[in-house]
Design an enzyme around this catalytic site. Structure first.
Site, PDB file in Angstrom:
ATOM      1  N   GLY A   1       1.966  -1.110   5.507  1.00  0.00           N
ATOM      2  CA  GLY A   1       2.762  -2.294   5.833  1.00  0.00           C
ATOM      3  C   GLY A   1       3.529  -2.140   7.133  1.00  0.00           C
TER       4      GLY A   1
ATOM      5  N   ASP B   1       2.251   6.587   1.887  1.00  0.00           N
ATOM      6  CA  ASP B   1       1.550   7.574   1.064  1.00  0.00           C
ATOM      7  C   ASP B   1       0.039   7.327   1.060  1.00  0.00           C
ATOM      8  OD1 ASP B   1       1.797   5.298  -0.426  1.00  0.00           O
ATOM      9  OD2 ASP B   1       2.802   6.232  -2.126  1.00  0.00           O
TER      10      ASP B   1
ATOM     11  N   THR C   1       7.695   4.659   5.558  1.00  0.00           N
ATOM     12  CA  THR C   1       7.897   3.860   4.363  1.00  0.00           C
ATOM     13  C   THR C   1       9.230   3.176   4.453  1.00  0.00           C
ATOM     14  OG1 THR C   1       8.556   3.933   2.063  1.00  0.00           O
ATOM     15  CG2 THR C   1       8.594   5.993   3.203  1.00  0.00           C
TER      16      THR C   1
ATOM     17  N   ASP D   1      10.585   1.715   2.145  1.00  0.00           N
ATOM     18  CA  ASP D   1      11.241   1.865   0.847  1.00  0.00           C
ATOM     19  C   ASP D   1      11.994   3.179   0.704  1.00  0.00           C
ATOM     20  OD1 ASP D   1      10.271  -0.556   0.004  1.00  0.00           O
ATOM     21  OD2 ASP D   1       8.529   0.291  -0.992  1.00  0.00           O
TER      22      ASP D   1
ATOM     23  N   ARG E   1       9.771  -1.267  -5.287  1.00  0.00           N
ATOM     24  CA  ARG E   1       9.010  -1.436  -6.522  1.00  0.00           C
ATOM     25  C   ARG E   1       9.296  -0.340  -7.522  1.00  0.00           C
ATOM     26  NH1 ARG E   1       3.554  -4.350  -4.338  1.00  0.00           N
ATOM     27  NH2 ARG E   1       4.827  -5.997  -3.437  1.00  0.00           N
TER      28      ARG E   1
END
Lengths: 365, 365, 365, 365
Positions: free
Chosen positions: A15, A120, A142, A144, A188
């Protein structure tokens, strides 16, 4: 080893994430000027490897991109050379391993070492290619913040700023209208953006996947505030927060989602329930893609730059199969295989969770 | 007339809007220091009139609030003294006219003139009270910019900034992922925010309630871009954009909406269809409440200040039944009844629409 | 020990710094709700101790201040109870030790433990009071990031954002006008803001106190860029950068500066010389006080919150003479005396300096 | 006429200004797609005409530039074809008229019509060229907002945002330190930025060239505030504010300034005097070049777009010798000669000045 390297390839996968261009710029400038080798930019992640789409990167390509979001190379979170659509049968996609072709393409491009920037998924692929003999160096990405192999990576700070800015904006409406305002943010499996932005934005309730919540606890918090004359509340909810019962609802981007927009994420479900149970007007905002965009913060530009320089150094020193990381504030490297060993989750008794509780945040537990 | 006025009351009604505090500050400072009269802040719009909730506003209440979003007086888009819930019968709310009580309350508060800040609803109520003898001065407020009696009002510029910033953020993700990114913004009957932010943000498609669109035209635009090598597109959609066939879908805040969150606004519906028809990955972001919040822009702070000063002047000069306006760049006043005479809609052949088309924007027509 | 503590005092000293209100809020909320004790806010740093100016802090004082810059308690970088003006003689100020009076005042205020938030000066005073028996806990604050006892402290990230934003703004003018644009930022002994903002902003030259520069090296860099067709350059200069010869010029705020505004800081001096030597139009901007102001970034709000909670815990656990710190990403504590042992300076061969050089930054060495 | 036009030239002159790229993009897109003619970008204002430096502008040059500050064509506030350095004699520059060469160069470039974007200087030159037969259309540009022929032009709103943001930042430091904080902003003859940003930022004192001030009035204002318990004050000073006695001090950029950095602008002079007279700590920040940079606001992007489209229309319709303007909110055109007829100055009794006074602003008069 390093004297043999004449051309370095770089791709970005997964992303979109603020800071990718800082990475690309740092890798390219280091390669071009410090090591005086050529740089190939591979388009759209592993898709560009499989389909052989690339371009020679020169100084003018990577000048003036430091502050720009996104990636000049394009990205995708789909294409995997080890599982790629190779045909169709009875209306079903047939998947095949095209990694040999991918490796052949890298050779054709003259890529002596590949710097793979990604999450990942992309790093796992990078490691598989490495195991098949491709000289690969990884850079973790990432938004996140859930990679255990690095303290933090670029993109997270920008996402945190966007989320906190949204909370600041919702605050005035919450206060003026005496409402509960809910902001649904990314996360998530790990609630890092929710925990950090909620703490920074002065949220009253933060719901994260790692801590189970009950509606009773939330309503208690809201009515405790009302009794103190505070007629509004702010809630930050990670998209992966588990509903009582354990269900998780992701709103979008799942590959196999038959409908584009699975209507109603966890924020809306919780909002409906809060309004029903607590009898207070509740409004939900889903921050969504805004978290991935925008000009990267200085922190993310610097970290991206440091990772890029380090990756170029690893590449030139022949330290393949490694990825860059930030460990205790130092730029270091770890084996690529470590990247995906385990997710970094929030511990319910961690110092930051306790600090948030100490200033009055409820986690619904 | 003006020598009789010893106390001015002020209330804010309707949805939250950046610049309300600038208005309150300007009215209060002008009244306190220039006219040396008292100021009563009435809480939560007409609700505070009906329920007699108010406070004396002093200098310290209105200092340091110029840059803050929201309203220190609270607001509501519900309470109407001419149609107020007065009881219940057979499980149904019974509505009654409590305007006499409201007027009596204003007298008890010692309010000699009422400055009502609000949108068409609040100004209509203000005018009805005026017709019943209450000295009322209005200040128009609408984030949607759809009041015909004023060129523009405060709040719109801030909302425009928030929406444009969101488009800027989505741009990088659209470009990096070769996607269509859709941003749904406010605007039920009038597409001003969509038109302005779309033009400012360099959108490729803008859909507004005033111009009917077809999916064919949108897909044509998207594929024309693809043929020029531009693999992404940005769309801005007003929440009131009419689907082919004429249907309008509002996502939230309708009073009689049985469900808190009517799932799936027009942005999602259009996004699904675009993805299906054009075969290009499409993502939707609903900006929602973020547009109402945040620090007001300089323009909105200045316009709020000018309106506040003008309203205090109208009040002290006995020019009741008037509201402030910006006409051709001048601060003036018009009868309150003009405020709601007609909505200001976008003309399909207006100069701004033509300018947008001239730089390549498609309106789907 | 902790059961005896009924009232906690807090003061903020030294220069204004974004995040101070986050600290005050966290200390107060933790004390009020978790430990259920009273909180006294002491006004204007040690000045308020000496002159006994304080207020009881309640919930409403510390609500809604998390995102606000500055300090609700006021601050000063002057008053020191161990060296305080006690009179005048022959037109000269007479200095005296009023620390006993200060300690007596703290007792009168009922302060059982004092949380002192400040830079090296304020923490040094705090330690001296501690040595005289006052239960003191410190929280480090320095926008310059030059305290060796903590990895980083709040305020630095916000200043970095402001400085980087300024560089971004100067970039377009530099490029459009083919100029050298110089930005002078804070940093008298340590060049952290210059190094970080210059790296984040893509500066071509960064001058810091820790690395000696020559004009030859700078002009070389500028003309190397011109030869590559880049007709502009961006320079970031720390206010404490040493001119060739070793002279340092600070622009303002020195207590004994006879003139308010010592005209012409190091940025202007260097700018004149560059223009003269390199024959390229050069413009200088001194960022100054803007670096201390504004809404703190999420990082600074969170770190301020964590430090505040930790300080309240130290206070209640009787761990006096300690200050909070961030060490390898963990919130910990160290003796107050450590705070001022040595300044944290930039090492010329550190990884970040090398990374900056690797992407083309010249340090003029 | 219009059928003969096959190639349109565009140049940007004068100081950098946010929105220039929006103009260039709009002119180019309109020319390329609506009128299907070629576009030549002339580099660095009239310098590029005289020295024949230009490039064909295609879609990819003007895509993605809408939100970028500066001008992709470069600019200069020096080169004038009617007074250009043509040699040197006795160490003195010899000036000559090279306009015929300039016109010949335009012909060689194939430019059938020239769109000149610039301030009064550039538009004056444009008009002189027009009088010599060159088909010229003008677009007004001034960050100072002092052109009488247009209500407002692009760049001003962005500068206003930057200045107001600076005031917001200084507020917290002023308040925390009980200081007078002075911000010096642009405006040599006209104080528009000071008036607007001061009103938007809640300044206590605004000093502009159009209103004479006395130190007594300022000190009175500051001490009146102190008596109300407000220990700080914010002042915004236009760089052209006239010192008592009538002297104006400009800090920089004057062509004939022998020293690069005339040390100490009007802000510093006033600051010293305020500190001396009022006995309150005073600090000065000179905003300088930051006001010209950065991402343009939505307003400026839209106005730039509208002006660009209009100019292309004028060009194609053969309406030469005209410039675009915004008059009473409408995009129109006026003769180029009008552009420089008179400067737009602030009237001391204008509504905005009176509104500012009504909320407590002192102009020192």
């Amino acid at each position: 080893m390093s004297q043999k390297i004449k051309r370095l390839g770089i791709l970005t996968g997964g992303g979109d994430c603020p800071g990718l261009n800082a990475v690309i710029r740092a890798v390219a400038k280091t390669a071009l000027y410090r090591y005086e080798i050529e740089v190939v930019g591979i388009m759209d992640g592993y898709g560009g490897v499989i389909e052989s789409r690339s371009m020679i990167l020169e100084d003018h390509h990577v000048s003036g991109i430091l502050h720009r979001g996104g990636t000049i190379l394009g990205t995708t979170n789909r294409d995997n050379p080890f599982r790629y659509p190779v045909g169709e049968k009875d209306g079903q996609t047939v998947w095949g391993d095209v990694s040999d072709k991918a490796i052949a393409n890298l050779e054709k491009m003259g890529v002596d070492v590949l710097v793979a920037v990604g999450g990942d998924g992309s790093l796992f692929i990078g490691n598989e290619l490495y195991k098949k003999g491709v000289p690969v160096v990884g850079i973790p990405k990432t938004i996140d913040n859930d990679l255990s192999a690095t303290d933090v990576t670029f993109g997270f700070d920008t996402a945190l700023n966007t989320a906190t800015d949204a909370i600041d904006k919702l605050h005035t409406t919450a206060e003026s209208h005496h409402r509960v305002m809910i902001l649904e943010v990314m996360g998530r499996d790990a609630g890092w953006i929710a925990l950090h932005s909620g703490t920074a934005g002065g949220a009253d309730v933060i719901l994260i996947p790692e801590i189970d919540f009950s509606y009773e606890a939330i309503c208690q918090k809201i009515s405790a505030r009302q009794q103190k004359g505070k007629k509004f509340s702010i809630m930050v909810v990670a998209e992966g927060a588990k509903l009582p019962g354990g269900e998780q609802i992701y709103q979008e981007e799942r590959k196999d989602n038959p409908h584009l927009s699975k209507l109603g994420g966890v924020g809306n479900v919780i909002g409906d329930e809060i309004q029903r149970r607590c009898g207070v007007e509740t409004r939900v905002t889903v921050l969504g893609h805004l978290q991935r965009g925008g000009t990267p913060t200085p922190f993310d530009r610097i970290l991206g730059t440091r990772f890029g320089v380090k990756a170029a150094e690893l590449a030139m020193n022949g330290e393949f199969g490694q990825m860059t990381c930030l460990c205790s504030g130092e730029i270091q490297s770890v084996p690529l295989s470590d990247a995906v060993k385990e997710q970094k989750l929030i511990q319910a008794d961690s110092e930051l969770v306790r600090a948030a509780k100490s200033v009055g945040v409820s986690f619904g537990d």
